[in-house]
Enzyme design. Structure first.
Site, PDB file in Angstrom:
ATOM      1  N   SER A 124      62.531  22.959  39.625  1.00  0.00           N
ATOM      2  CA  SER A 124      61.581  23.160  38.524  1.00  0.00           C
ATOM      3  C   SER A 124      60.148  23.076  39.014  1.00  0.00           C
ATOM      4  O   SER A 124      59.232  23.406  38.272  1.00  0.00           O
ATOM      5  CB  SER A 124      61.835  22.146  37.413  1.00  0.00           C
ATOM      6  N   HIS A 145      65.764  29.323  37.431  1.00  0.00           N
ATOM      7  CA  HIS A 145      65.366  28.089  36.764  1.00  0.00           C
ATOM      8  C   HIS A 145      65.881  28.035  35.328  1.00  0.00           C
ATOM      9  O   HIS A 145      65.373  28.706  34.446  1.00  0.00           O
ATOM     10  CB  HIS A 145      63.826  27.966  36.794  1.00  0.00           C
ATOM     11  N   GLU A 157      64.062  31.377  34.137  1.00  0.00           N
ATOM     12  CA  GLU A 157      62.938  31.924  34.895  1.00  0.00           C
ATOM     13  C   GLU A 157      63.491  32.393  36.238  1.00  0.00           C
ATOM     14  O   GLU A 157      64.056  31.592  36.992  1.00  0.00           O
ATOM     15  CB  GLU A 157      61.855  30.859  35.111  1.00  0.00           C
ATOM     16  N   ASN A 195      56.302  25.458  32.553  1.00  0.00           N
ATOM     17  CA  ASN A 195      55.674  24.175  32.870  1.00  0.00           C
ATOM     18  C   ASN A 195      54.186  24.304  33.150  1.00  0.00           C
ATOM     19  O   ASN A 195      53.450  23.333  33.113  1.00  0.00           O
ATOM     20  CB  ASN A 195      56.369  23.500  34.059  1.00  0.00           C
TER      21      ASN A 195
HETATM   22  P1  NAI Z   1      70.784  14.960  38.638  1.00  0.00           P
HETATM   23  O1  NAI Z   1      70.217  13.777  39.297  1.00  0.00           O
HETATM   24  O2  NAI Z   1      71.427  14.813  37.299  1.00  0.00           O
HETATM   25  O3  NAI Z   1      71.842  15.666  39.598  1.00  0.00           O
HETATM   26  C1  NAI Z   1      71.635  15.917  40.969  1.00  0.00           C
HETATM   27  C2  NAI Z   1      72.977  15.857  41.667  1.00  0.00           C
HETATM   28  O4  NAI Z   1      72.791  16.357  42.990  1.00  0.00           O
HETATM   29  C3  NAI Z   1      73.533  14.446  41.790  1.00  0.00           C
HETATM   30  O5  NAI Z   1      74.845  14.431  41.288  1.00  0.00           O
HETATM   31  C4  NAI Z   1      73.486  14.166  43.287  1.00  0.00           C
HETATM   32  O6  NAI Z   1      74.567  13.372  43.729  1.00  0.00           O
HETATM   33  C5  NAI Z   1      73.565  15.546  43.873  1.00  0.00           C
HETATM   34  N1  NAI Z   1      72.970  15.679  45.190  1.00  0.00           N
HETATM   35  C6  NAI Z   1      71.836  15.121  45.655  1.00  0.00           C
HETATM   36  N2  NAI Z   1      71.585  15.514  46.906  1.00  0.00           N
HETATM   37  C7  NAI Z   1      72.606  16.360  47.249  1.00  0.00           C
HETATM   38  C8  NAI Z   1      72.912  17.111  48.419  1.00  0.00           C
HETATM   39  N3  NAI Z   1      72.120  17.072  49.483  1.00  0.00           N
HETATM   40  N4  NAI Z   1      74.003  17.881  48.403  1.00  0.00           N
HETATM   41  C9  NAI Z   1      74.799  17.938  47.324  1.00  0.00           C
HETATM   42  N5  NAI Z   1      74.572  17.240  46.199  1.00  0.00           N
HETATM   43  C10 NAI Z   1      73.484  16.468  46.157  1.00  0.00           C
HETATM   44  O7  NAI Z   1      69.578  16.020  38.567  1.00  0.00           O
HETATM   45  P2  NAI Z   1      69.343  17.226  37.549  1.00  0.00           P
HETATM   46  O8  NAI Z   1      68.536  16.746  36.421  1.00  0.00           O
HETATM   47  O9  NAI Z   1      70.625  17.911  37.297  1.00  0.00           O
HETATM   48  O10 NAI Z   1      68.372  18.158  38.414  1.00  0.00           O
HETATM   49  C11 NAI Z   1      68.851  18.951  39.468  1.00  0.00           C
HETATM   50  C12 NAI Z   1      67.823  20.007  39.807  1.00  0.00           C
HETATM   51  O11 NAI Z   1      67.538  20.785  38.659  1.00  0.00           O
HETATM   52  C13 NAI Z   1      66.487  19.487  40.298  1.00  0.00           C
HETATM   53  O12 NAI Z   1      65.985  20.366  41.261  1.00  0.00           O
HETATM   54  C14 NAI Z   1      65.643  19.515  39.047  1.00  0.00           C
HETATM   55  O13 NAI Z   1      64.265  19.592  39.314  1.00  0.00           O
HETATM   56  C15 NAI Z   1      66.142  20.774  38.398  1.00  0.00           C
HETATM   57  N6  NAI Z   1      65.930  20.859  36.943  1.00  0.00           N
HETATM   58  C16 NAI Z   1      66.156  19.787  36.134  1.00  0.00           C
HETATM   59  C17 NAI Z   1      65.960  19.882  34.766  1.00  0.00           C
HETATM   60  C18 NAI Z   1      66.231  18.709  33.873  1.00  0.00           C
HETATM   61  O14 NAI Z   1      65.794  18.732  32.704  1.00  0.00           O
HETATM   62  N7  NAI Z   1      66.915  17.669  34.315  1.00  0.00           N
HETATM   63  C19 NAI Z   1      65.490  21.146  34.156  1.00  0.00           C
HETATM   64  C20 NAI Z   1      65.369  22.232  35.095  1.00  0.00           C
HETATM   65  C21 NAI Z   1      65.548  22.069  36.439  1.00  0.00           C
END
Ligand code: NAI
Length: 506
Positions: A124, A145, A157, A195
Site C-alpha cells: 500500500s 492494490h 489500484e 492514500n
Molecule cells: P498481516 O500482518 O495480516 O499478514 C501478513 C502475513 O504475511 C502474515 O501472516 C505473515 O506471517 C506473513 N509473512 C510475513 N513475512 C513473510 C514472508 N517473508 N514470506 C511469507 N509470508 C510472510 O498483513 P496484511 O494487513 O494482510 O497486509 C499485507 C500486505 O497488504 C502489506 O503489504 C500491506 O501494506 C498491504 N495492505 C494492507 C491493507 C490492510 O488494510 N491491512 C490494505 C491494503 C494493502
C-alpha cells in the site's frame, strides 16, 4: 512480453494475513486454482480453516450457495514451501509491509516460477519501481492494490512502476475485472491514488482542531452532512491513529517533506499518549460510547426585516431563494434577487450572510464595508436536506444581535447551524477544495486519469462523489479561490493551487 491473458491461471498468494486470505478467496471464487503460502508454519492452513467458517456462516445466512462455498474452499490449497509456487501464472504477495523483506521474497520467487509468470504486489505504500530493482525480469512486477476487506471492496489500484510492462498491467487490469473488481490504472507514486488524494480529508480537520476552530463532533457532523459516511475524527479513531499517522508520515517523507503532507501535532499527541482510537478505548472520542451527541440549540425566530435580497447566481443561490421564500411566506412577502452580485448569500437589511468563497468573515467584513457579517459553509449536497448540519462563523467585530440573528436565519432556512471560529473556508468548502486540488495534481503528474480518481475515491474509501464530480458541480475558479484564500491566511507551502486548476481557471 506481448498480450497476456491470466484467465484460468493458477494463482499463488503469499502471506495468509488479512489481505492474503481475502485475495485467495476472491481468486478462488472466480474459479482459479489458488495456492496459499505463509512463512509462519501452519498459518496458511489455519487461514483456510477460518475462511471455511466464514464461508459456512455466509451460506447459513443464505448469502452464498453452499455449493459455491464448498467449491471456493476446494480450490484453495495451503502449501508448506515457497517452491510449490512453481507452475503458477500469477503470484500475488501480501506479506509484511517492508521493502527489503518483500524484495528478498520477489527475488526468491524469480528462481522458482516460469519466465512469463506475473508477479504482483499488494503493497500500500512501497514503490513498485523500487521493488522491481534487482529482479531479473523487473518488467513483470506490477502493483495489485486491494482494499480491506478484499471480498467487499471493489477497487483495485493497478500500479505500474518504471519497469512494469504495459501488457502486464493490462493483464492485471482485465483479471481484476474478471474477479468482479473495478480496476484503475495508476503510476507508482507515494500513496498511489486513494492514500494520496485522501490526505486532506484528515489534514484539514486536524488543522482546524489545532487552532481549536471547533470540537471533533462538530467537524464530523459537517462532513457527514456533505455525504461522507464517517466524519474524519471517527474515521481516524476507527483506522487507528498509529496507522493513520504512519501512512501520513510515509507520504510526507516520500514527498521529500513537502509541507503540504505534513503530519499533525494533534495526531502525534494522541499516538504518543496511546490514545489510538477505538482499539484502545479512546481517541478523539471514548469507546464504546463513540461520537457524543451535539448540544441541542434552540434558535429564536429571525427578527422582522425591511429588506431581504438573495445575492448571486447558480444552484446554491437558487436554494437560498427558495428557502428564504418559504421562511418569509408566513409574513406574506418574499426576498428580492440580485443575480449579478459579486457574492452569494442573503442581504438582510444592512447585515450580510455570505456563502464562503474561502475568505474568513473578518475579511469579508472589510470587503463589504460592514461589521454585520457571517459566513456559511458550502452545501455540497443539493437540495439541502432539512436539518442538515452547516458550519458558519460570525465576524468577531459583529454585534451580539447579529451573532444571534445569523444563527436564527440559518435555522429558518432549514439547516442546523454549527458555529466555528472565524477560519478561512470553514469545513466542507476547505476540505472538498483541497481534495479536488490533490486530485488535480495527481492527474497533472500522470498518476491517474480524472475518471480513475473519481472511481478510486468512491470505491476505495466510499466518498459520496469523486473529486472531479465535485469540481463539475462547483467551479474551477471557486475551488482555486478557496485555496488561494487559505494561502492568504496561512502562508507557506501547504495551500498551493494545482497548475492543472490554474490553467483551467484562466
Ligand atoms: P498481516 O500482518 O495480516 O499478514 C501478513 C502475513 O504475511 C502474515 O501472516 C505473515 O506471517 C506473513 N509473512 C510475513 N513475512 C513473510 C514472508 N517473508 N514470506 C511469507 N509470508 C510472510 O498483513 P496484511 O494487513 O494482510 O497486509 C499485507 C500486505 O497488504 C502489506 O503489504 C500491506 O501494506 C498491504 N495492505 C494492507 C491493507 C490492510 O488494510 N491491512 C490494505 C491494503 C494493502
Amino acid at each position: 512480453m506481448t498480450q497476456k491473458n491470466l484467465g484460468g491461471a493458477t494463482v499463488t498468494v503469499i502471506g495468509a494475513g488479512i489481505m492474503g486470505v481475502g485475495i485467495a478467496q476472491v481468486a478462488a471464487q472466480a474459479g482459479h486454482a489458488v495456492r496459499l503460502y505463509d512463512a509462519r508454519e501452519g498459518a496458511a492452513a489455519d487461514a483456510k480453516k477460518k475462511l471455511a467458517a466464514t464461508l459456512d456462516g455466509l451460506a447459513a445466512k443464505g448469502k452464498l450457495a453452499p455449493e459455491a462455498a464448498q467449491a471456493t474452499l476446494a480450490r484453495i490449497e495451503p502449501i508448506g514451501a515457497l517452491g510449490e509456487a512453481q507452475g503458477s501464472a500469477l503470484v500475488v504477495e501480501a506479506i509484511v509491509e517492508n521493502l527489503s523483506v518483500k524484495r528478498t521474497l520477489l527475488m526468491e520467487l524469480e528462481a522458482i516460477v516460469d519466465a512469463d509468470c506475473v508477479l504482483a504486489t499488494n503493497t500500500s505504500s512501497i514503490s513498485v519501481t523500487a521493488l522491481a530493482n534487482g529482479l531479473t525480469r523487473p518488467q513483470r512486477l506490477v502493483g495489485m492494490h486491494f482494499f480491506n476487506p478484499v471480498p467487499l471492496m471493489k477497487l483495485v489500484e493497478v500500479v505500474s512502476g518504471l519497469h512494469t510492462e504495459a501488457a502486464v498491467a493490462d493483464a492485471i487490469f482485465e483479471l481484476s475485472k474478471a474477479w468482479g473488481k473495478v480496476p484503475v490504472h495508476t503510476r507508482s507514486t507515494p500513496g498511489f491514488i486513494v492514500n494520496r488524494i485522501a490526505r486532506p480529508y484528515y489534514a484539514e480537520t486536524l488543522a482546524l482542531l489545532l487552532e481549536r476552530a471547533a470540537e471533533p463532533q462538530v467537524l464530523d457532523a459537517c462532513l457527514k452532512a456533505a455525504g461522507f459516511r464517517m466524519g474524519p475524527c471517527e474515521l481516524m479513531d476507527l483506522i487507528g491513529h498509529d496507522t493513520n499517522f504512519a501512512v501520513t508520515h510515509s507520504v510526507y517523507e516520500a514527498n521529500f517533506f513537502d509541507k503540504r503532507y505534513a503530519p499533525s501535532l494533534v495526531q502525534r499527541e494522541l499516538v504518543d499518549g496511546g490514545l489510538l482510537g477505538r482499539k484502545s478505548g479512546r481517541g478523539f472520542y471514548r469507546y464504546p460510547e463513540g461520537v457524543p451527541a451535539l448540544p441541542v440549540a434552540v434558535h429564536e425566530a429571525p427578527a422582522t426585516a425591511r429588506e431581504i435580497t438573495v445575492h448571486g447566481d447558480g444552484p446554491i443561490a437558487d436554494w437560498l431563494e427558495q428557502a428564504a421564500t418559504a421562511a418569509l411566506a408566513a409574513q406574506g412577502w418574499g426576498p428580492a434577487r440580485e443575480r449579478g452580485s459579486a457574492w452569494t448569500g442573503l442581504a438582510i437589511d444592512a447585515a450580510r450572510l455570505v456563502l464562503t468563497d474561502g475568505r474568513p468573515a473578518h475579511e469579508l467584513a472589510r470587503a463589504l464595508g460592514t461589521h454585520e457579517v457571517a459566513v456559511f459553509d458550502r452545501p455540497v449536497v443539493l437540495p439541502v436536506a432539512a436539518g442538515s448540519a452547516l458550519a458558519y462563523a460570525v465576524h468577531d467585530g459583529a454585534s451580539e444581535g447579529w451573532r444571534t440573528q445569523a444563527a436564527a436565519w440559518l435555522a429558518a432556512l432549514g439547516v442546523t447551524p454549527l458555529p466555528l471560529a472565524d477560519v478561512p473556508g470553514l469545513v466542507v468548502a476547505r476540505t472538498v477544495a483541497m481534495l479536488v486540488n490533490e486530485a488535480a495534481d495527481a492527474v497533472l503528474q500522470g498518476v491517474c486519469m480524472a475518471e480513475g480518481a473519481d472511481a478510486a475515491m468512491k470505491l476505495g474509501v466510499n466518498y459520496p462523489a469523486g473529486p472531479f464530480e465535485w469540481l463539475a458541480r462547483w467551479s474551477v475558479a471557486g475551488v482555486a479561490g478557496v485555496i488561494a484564500a487559505l494561502d492568504t491566511t496561512y502562508r507557506g507551502e501547504r495551500y498551493r493551487v494545482s497548475p492543472w486548476l490554474q490553467r483551467r481557471a484562466a
